[in-house]
Enzyme design. Structure first.
Site, mmCIF file in Angstrom:
data_model
loop_
_atom_site.group_PDB
_atom_site.id
_atom_site.type_symbol
_atom_site.label_atom_id
_atom_site.label_comp_id
_atom_site.label_asym_id
_atom_site.label_seq_id
_atom_site.Cartn_x
_atom_site.Cartn_y
_atom_site.Cartn_z
ATOM 1 C CD GLN A 23 -2.654 -1.274 2.566
ATOM 2 O OE1 GLN A 23 -2.305 -0.644 3.566
ATOM 3 N NE2 GLN A 23 -3.692 -2.083 2.568
ATOM 4 C CG HIS A 67 -2.555 -1.410 8.043
ATOM 5 N ND1 HIS A 67 -3.164 -2.006 9.119
ATOM 6 C CD2 HIS A 67 -3.241 -1.829 6.948
ATOM 7 C CE1 HIS A 67 -4.173 -2.766 8.693
ATOM 8 N NE2 HIS A 67 -4.227 -2.659 7.367
ATOM 9 C CE1 TYR A 77 -10.098 9.668 20.233
ATOM 10 C CE2 TYR A 77 -7.717 9.877 20.229
ATOM 11 C CZ TYR A 77 -8.961 10.434 20.396
ATOM 12 O OH TYR A 77 -9.090 11.760 20.749
ATOM 13 C CE1 TYR A 110 -11.605 -6.703 6.132
ATOM 14 C CE2 TYR A 110 -9.403 -6.735 7.079
ATOM 15 C CZ TYR A 110 -10.456 -6.037 6.538
ATOM 16 O OH TYR A 110 -10.382 -4.679 6.427
#
Length: 400
Positions: free
Chosen positions: A107, A174, A278, A289
């Site tokens: 990515q 990521h 968070y 998944y």
């Protein structure tokens, strides 16, 4: 210098379009294409500003009718015009790292582009990207001075990398990579993903899974919550995130909003504050998944709950808080690009909670990578494909 397409005779325009197939040539959009699409609140006019942009990722508006757009896979930066012109690739862009392996999918590439708040005086452009060091790869930020933007070959000068995440590794996943300048003090915030190692998000000495806050030269910003604390990194502003790719300040309230890729059906919206955790991988409304559960639910002491968890997979990337004049019914609402959703997702908030959610533009059937609000109030989108587009949304007839 890019030339507005409508100013060209038709034959010359077609010749320019054909010439754009050569590597590095000036590219031209076809004659302006518009269509109307219906939403819950009326119709939108969708204008194609440019097409053939290779996997665009980030967008920034220059003066007049021009803009900067990044091409992730190719690692290129281009200048575009409202008339459809795209410059040759800007010279001086740092080399990007893209991991290619038999069991991994990269990515990496060139991510976001942001202009210094005093850009008109200093011409500084900031780029986030995947970079390589001797220890491995990770998310980085470089800045350079844009020159020659009105000529045939724009370039960045005095380019230097001002930030590199710590603990780089060999993963190609990521990276995060979204940037936003704080309008209150001109500090730069950067999102970084967990690098596909979820436990890193809970380590305040690790940049993975965090929001970074820095001065415009890349050094830790004054007032960062972990400055001077043992076992904490001075750049870190907030932790506990998975792969945040949408981040923006509300121009009116100055609150920082963020969307984060969760696991399956667990994408989230957060309001980011200094020093907060968070929750990833402990707090999540999604599943792995594989279908296996992740975390402990959506509540845990010392961790912040999401403002909103999407009930179905959005894969959000790009975020804007709308404060323009063209769509008064959207004022104060958040707009999210949807990759898996192939939609522009609008959310309306009341008392800090989402009370309305609409998936718009699904008829386009395009992955939406970035969302920006132009100074004229129009909404601009990037579609993330090998033949990606720059789109502009304005009101159409029949709006309620």
């Amino acid at each position: 210098m890019p030339v507005s397409f409508p100013a060209l005779p038709r034959a010359l325009a077609l010749a320019g379009l054909l010439a754009a197939t050569a590597p590095g040539a000036v590219a031209w959009a076809q004659a302006a294409e518009t269509r109307s699409l219906r939403t819950e609140r009326g119709e939108l006019r969708v204008e194609t500003i440019a097409r053939g942009v290779e996997h665009p990722w980030g967008l920034a508006f220059l003066a007049g009718d021009r803009f900067l757009v990044t091409e992730r896979n190719a690692g290129r930066l281009r200048i575009g015009t409202r008339g459809g012109g795209l410059s040759r690739p800007v010279e001086g862009v740092p080399e990007v790292y893209r991991y290619e392996g038999p069991t991994d999918r990269s990515q990496g590439g060139l991510f976001d582009v942001a202009l210094h708040p005093q850009f008109e005086e200093n011409r500084l452009v900031y780029l986030s990207y995947s970079a390589w060091t001797e220890e491995g790869g990770g998310t980085a930020v470089a800045r350079g001075r844009l020159v020659g933007e009105d000529g045939d070959q724009p370039r960045l000068e005095e380019v230097r990398r001002i930030f590199m995440m710590n603990n780089p590794d060999g993963s190609g996943l990521h990276f995060g990579g979204r940037m936003a300048f704080d309008p209150r003090d001109n500090t730069l915030l950067l999102s970084i993903g967990d690098r596909r190692n979820m436990n890193r998000s809970q380590r305040p000495a690790d940049h993975a899974g965090s929001i970074i806050r820095m001065k415009d030269d890349g050094s830790p910003a004054e007032g960062n919550p972990f400055l001077g604390r043992d076992g904490h990194d001075p750049h870190v502003f907030a932790i506990g995130l998975r792969n945040p790719q949408g981040m923006a300040f509300d121009p009116e309230t100055r609150m920082l909003w963020l969307n984060d890729h969760g696991p399956q059906a667990g994408d989230e919206i957060h309001r980011i504050e200094a020093g907060k955790n968070y929750g990833w991988p402990y707090l999540t409304g999604g599943k792995d998944y594989s279908g296996a559960p992740v975390g402990v639910g959506t509540e845990r002491e010392g961790m912040e709950q999401a403002v909103h968890i999407f009930g179905r997979t959005v894969a959000p990337s790009g975020l804007a808080v709308y404060r323009g004049e063209m769509f008064p019914e959207w004022r104060g609402q958040t707009l999210h690009g949807g990759l898996a959703a192939r939609a522009l997702v609008r959310t309306r908030l009341e008392d800090g909670r989402v009370v309305e959610e609409e998936w718009m533009l699904r008829d386009l059937d395009r992955r939406i990578r970035d969302v920006r609000v132009h100074r004229d109030g129009s909404v601009w989108l990037l579609t993330e494909h090998s033949d990606g587009e720059v789109l502009r949304l304005t009101p159409a007839g029949g709006r309620r």
